[in-house]
Design an enzyme around this catalytic site. Structure first.
Site, short mmCIF file in Angstrom:
data_model
loop_
_atom_site.label_atom_id
_atom_site.label_comp_id
_atom_site.label_asym_id
_atom_site.label_seq_id
_atom_site.Cartn_x
_atom_site.Cartn_y
_atom_site.Cartn_z
N SER A 1 0.80 -1.24 0.00
CA SER A 1 0.00 0.00 0.00
C SER A 1 0.83 1.28 0.00
O SER A 1 0.25 2.37 -0.07
CB SER A 1 -0.95 0.01 1.20
OG SER A 1 -2.03 -0.88 0.97
N LYS B 1 0.05 3.65 -2.72
CA LYS B 1 -1.03 4.65 -2.62
C LYS B 1 -0.47 6.07 -2.58
O LYS B 1 -1.20 7.03 -2.87
CB LYS B 1 -1.88 4.38 -1.38
CG LYS B 1 -2.77 3.14 -1.50
CD LYS B 1 -3.64 2.97 -0.25
CE LYS B 1 -4.67 1.86 -0.41
NZ LYS B 1 -4.11 0.51 -0.30
N SER C 1 -6.05 2.99 4.73
CA SER C 1 -5.54 2.28 3.55
C SER C 1 -6.66 1.54 2.82
O SER C 1 -6.49 0.41 2.36
CB SER C 1 -4.45 1.29 3.97
OG SER C 1 -3.59 1.00 2.89
#
Length: 470
Positions: free
Chosen positions: A106, A109, A164
């Site tokens: 993640s 991101k 997240s």
């Protein structure tokens, strides 16, 4: 006798009177010449050479660092790759396998936010359709986005940064033109920043064949993100609330260095950024902190000790960077290749974001950040539009998808230029506080001439009156 004396004295007074008349003309001429010299454009000064760094250093395996004798080396870590850099200058202070291509989880991101955040108005509202939540990977982290509920874009971004939420990423990517289009835009953004190791398959960072990044690229994304006021504000929030239709619930940031929870101490001066985990990538982290006017960014990829290790190894890198980093000679740069050649002028250091501070940035009400044209789906900003996540009832506005920029373009909002670029684009000889031409002041000869003229004129007048009195 008086007349005769005055007549005899007239020839002696004439040179003094002429001198008294000519001196002001000379003074004015000198002053004009001095003013012309001040405002005359100067020759542009070539940029001062920066520290010469071989870009190949960071492509070598193992730890790369250049320290003076006796300086403390960076800590020995278990992570497969790591990097510590000065976010203000972009100098990489030390790294291990910086360009090793690994799954990012993640932390990807951060690149998603860099790409999409400037394109969508933060105050726009969107009602989620069921089909927008299809395709989310099994076992994904979810913030709880529900179909048929209306969310502000800011709500969804808090879901991305704090929890997240892959569901929030799905909806935002849909508003940006779709999943595949967003992946291609993310890669274009990475290339524009000089991050060449990143391949995007799933914009939320979910494990996908061929999806990779590197400690170097992730540090580039973290540094650039801190230069965007909205990004910096979201990534520094420890807690917020998320709407659930008529009520809301609390969410916390999954970055333990920011919250100081789960047995991991909060790091002093932490600015946040992004953590991640998948079974394939292991634990990953981009972290940044500010101390004594310096901001450092570190990346840690897949340490052997699990979740706790990723935070503790990031802590060790930050401690080393603040203590020993100033003595280290750079082994690379996070700046794009073009920007590394524009070394005149000090780059702008990221400031410390304050949670809850409203910022005029990308997505200003009524305008699309990328083009400046009126955007669909915007509503006036109110006091409730704050990072706390409080949501006020409002009429549902049209979808913000029409406000997104075309595929392959990146809106910059009011994000600063790449560090060092401002110095190269400025006009040569621009007037500063002390005037143009390098700040030179007018010559000291002008006031001396003025005083001298006044003295001569006074002496001439005194002599004339004295001789007349006789």
């Amino acid at each position: 006798m008086i007349v005769s004396s005055s007549a005899r004295s007239a020839p002696g007074l004439l040179p003094l009177l002429l001198l008294a008349l000519l001196l002001p003309v000379l003074v004015l001429s000198a002053a004009a010449s001095a003013a012309g010299a001040v405002h005359r454009p100067s020759e542009p000064m070539p940029p001062r050479p920066g520290a010469r760094v071989d870009p190949a250093l960071l492509h070598r395996s193992g730890t790369q660092v250049r320290l003076p004798p006796g300086a403390t080396p960076p800590p020995a870590l278990s992570a497969r790759a790591w990097l510590v850099a000065d976010a203000g200058t972009g100098h990489v202070l030390a790294a291990r396998d910086a360009h090793k291509r690994l799954p990012p989880a993640s932390t990807l991101k951060a690149l998603f936010a860099l790409t999409v955040l400037p394109k969508l108005s933060q105050t726009a509202q969107h009602t989620v359709a069921e089909e927008e939540l299809t395709g989310i990977g099994a076992g994904s982290s979810l913030v709880g986005v529900k179909e048929n509920l209306t969310y502000r874009i800011a709500d969804l971004w808090r879901g991305v940064f704090l929890h997240s939420g892959n569901d929030a990423v799905r909806v935002l990517a849909g508003l940006n033109g779709g999943w595949e289009a967003t992946a291609r835009q993310m890669e274009a953004t990475a290339r524009s920043l000089g991050a060449m190791d990143t391949k995007v398959v799933s914009p939320d960072g979910y494990d996908a064949p061929g999806q990779v990044s590197s400690a170097y690229d992730l540090a580039v994304f973290g540094r650039e993100g801190l230069r965007n006021p909205d990004f910096a504000r979201y990534c520094s929030l420890p807690y917020a609330t998320f709407p659930a239709g008529g009520w809301s619930y609390g969410i916390r940031n999954t970055n333990r260095l920011l919250t100081g929870e789960d047995g991991i101490a909060k790091y002093p001066g932490i600015l946040g950024v992004k953590n991640g985990y998948t079974s394939n990538a292991g634990h990953t982290l981009i972290a940044a902190a500010r101390r004594d006017g310096r901001t450092l960014v570190v990346t840690v990829l897949n340490p052997s000790g699990g979740q706790r290790a990723v935070y503790e190894e990031a802590r060790e890198l930050l401690d080393w960077g603040f203590a020993t980093g100033p003595a280290a000679r750079p082994v690379g740069s996070l700046l794009p290749p073009a920007a590394t050649r524009l070394v005149s002028g000090a780059p702008k250091a990221p400031g410390t974001p304050e949670a809850g501070t409203a910022t005029a940035a990308a997505g200003a009400p009524g305008k699309d950040a990328a083009s400046g044209r009126p955007s669909a789906g915007t509503t006036p900003r109110t006091a409730a539009e704050a990072p706390s996540g409080a949501r006020t009832p409002a009429a549902t506005a049209p979808s913000a998808a029409s406000a997104a920029t075309p595929s392959g373009t990146q809106g910059s909002g009011d994000a600063p230029l790449p560090a060092g670029a401002a110095a190269a684009t400025g006009t040569a000889g621009a007037t500063g506080p002390a005037g143009a031409d390098g700040g030179r002041a007018p010559s000291a000869l002008v006031p001396l001439l003025v005083v001298g003229t006044a003295c001569v004129a006074a002496a001439a007048l005194w002599a004339t009156r004295r001789r007349t009195a006789r």
